[in-house]
Design a protein around this motif. Structure first.
Motif, mmCIF file in Angstrom:
data_model
loop_
_atom_site.group_PDB
_atom_site.id
_atom_site.type_symbol
_atom_site.label_atom_id
_atom_site.label_comp_id
_atom_site.label_asym_id
_atom_site.label_seq_id
_atom_site.Cartn_x
_atom_site.Cartn_y
_atom_site.Cartn_z
ATOM 1 N N GLU A 1 18.824 10.071 -37.843
ATOM 2 C CA GLU A 1 17.669 10.323 -38.711
ATOM 3 C C GLU A 1 17.522 9.382 -39.915
ATOM 4 O OE1 GLU A 1 14.102 11.822 -39.785
ATOM 5 O OE2 GLU A 1 15.185 12.070 -37.911
ATOM 6 N N PRO A 2 18.547 9.143 -40.710
ATOM 7 C CA PRO A 2 18.311 8.252 -41.859
ATOM 8 C C PRO A 2 17.859 6.856 -41.433
ATOM 9 C CG PRO A 2 20.406 9.394 -42.114
ATOM 10 C CD PRO A 2 19.893 9.697 -40.730
ATOM 11 N N TYR A 3 18.382 6.375 -40.321
ATOM 12 C CA TYR A 3 18.004 5.041 -39.841
ATOM 13 C C TYR A 3 16.580 5.037 -39.283
ATOM 14 C CZ TYR A 3 23.029 4.430 -40.249
ATOM 15 O OH TYR A 3 24.319 4.398 -40.713
ATOM 16 N N ARG B 1 14.168 6.985 -40.283
ATOM 17 C CA ARG B 1 13.272 7.033 -41.453
ATOM 18 C C ARG B 1 13.147 5.674 -42.108
ATOM 19 N NH1 ARG B 1 12.646 12.449 -44.324
ATOM 20 N NH2 ARG B 1 13.201 13.920 -42.703
ATOM 21 N N ARG B 2 14.254 4.937 -42.173
ATOM 22 C CA ARG B 2 14.210 3.594 -42.754
ATOM 23 C C ARG B 2 13.327 2.684 -41.888
ATOM 24 N NH1 ARG B 2 19.786 0.906 -43.735
ATOM 25 N NH2 ARG B 2 19.662 0.642 -41.487
ATOM 26 N N GLN B 3 13.419 2.839 -40.577
ATOM 27 C CA GLN B 3 12.559 2.060 -39.689
ATOM 28 C C GLN B 3 11.084 2.384 -39.935
ATOM 29 O OE1 GLN B 3 14.835 3.248 -36.052
ATOM 30 N NE2 GLN B 3 14.180 1.206 -35.381
ATOM 31 N N HIS C 1 9.693 3.545 -42.657
ATOM 32 C CA HIS C 1 9.300 2.973 -43.951
ATOM 33 C C HIS C 1 9.044 1.467 -43.806
ATOM 34 C CE1 HIS C 1 9.155 2.251 -48.243
ATOM 35 N NE2 HIS C 1 10.034 1.284 -48.065
ATOM 36 N N THR C 2 9.930 0.791 -43.079
ATOM 37 C CA THR C 2 9.767 -0.649 -42.853
ATOM 38 C C THR C 2 8.481 -0.941 -42.086
ATOM 39 O OG1 THR C 2 12.159 -0.941 -42.862
ATOM 40 C CG2 THR C 2 10.855 -2.690 -41.827
ATOM 41 N N SER D 1 5.455 -0.484 -44.481
ATOM 42 C CA SER D 1 5.408 -1.579 -45.452
ATOM 43 C C SER D 1 4.933 -2.869 -44.786
ATOM 44 C CB SER D 1 6.785 -1.805 -46.076
ATOM 45 O OG SER D 1 7.189 -0.679 -46.791
#
Length: 108
Positions: free
Chosen positions: A72-74, A76-78, A80-81, A84
Motif C-alpha cells: 500500500e505505501p508504495y 500510494r506513492r505511485q 501521487h507520482t 504529479s
C-alpha cells in the motif's frame, strides 16, 4: 440495413465509426502504447484519442493503466507520482499549443 449519419461533417482525422454519433462529437482512432519491461512484464498501457465536441472545441482524451505495487505505501506513492506527472504533462502540452514568444533583441 442502411446507415444514417447523424453527424456528417467529419474531420480528416475522424474514425467515422459508431463513436462519432448523435452527441455531435468526432473521434479519431485510438493510438495505443504498451509499456513493457525488458523481460516482457507489463508496466502498463496508455491510449490517446483526438476529439472534437459539438461546439467545435478539440481536445485529447488520454487513458492510462499502470501496474501498482502490491504494498500500500508504495502504491500510494505511485499514484501521487502519476498525478504529479500528469499535471506537468498537461501543462507542457497546453503551453506547446500557444504561439512562441517574440524574441526581444536590443538595438545596437
Amino acid at each position: 440495413m442502411s446507415f444514417f449519419d447523424f453527424n456528417p461533417d467529419h474531420t480528416d482525422w475522424c474514425a467515422r465509426n459508431h463513436l462519432c454519433g448523435t452527441a455531435g462529437e468526432h473521434r479519431s482512432d485510438s493510438i495505443r502504447v504498451d509499456l513493457r519491461a525488458v523481460g516482457g512484464a507489463a508496466y502498463g498501457a496508455a491510449s490517446l484519442v483526438r476529439v472534437r465536441d459539438a461546439d467545435g472545441r478539440e481536445y485529447a482524451e488520454i487513458r492510462a493503466r499502470v501496474a501498482l505495487a502490491p504494498v500500500e505505501p508504495y502504491a500510494r506513492r505511485q499514484l501521487h507520482t502519476l498525478l504529479s506527472g500528469l499535471r506537468d504533462l498537461v501543462t507542457r502540452a497546453t503551453v506547446a499549443g500557444r504561439p512562441a514568444p517574440r524574441s526581444r533583441r536590443r538595438a545596437a
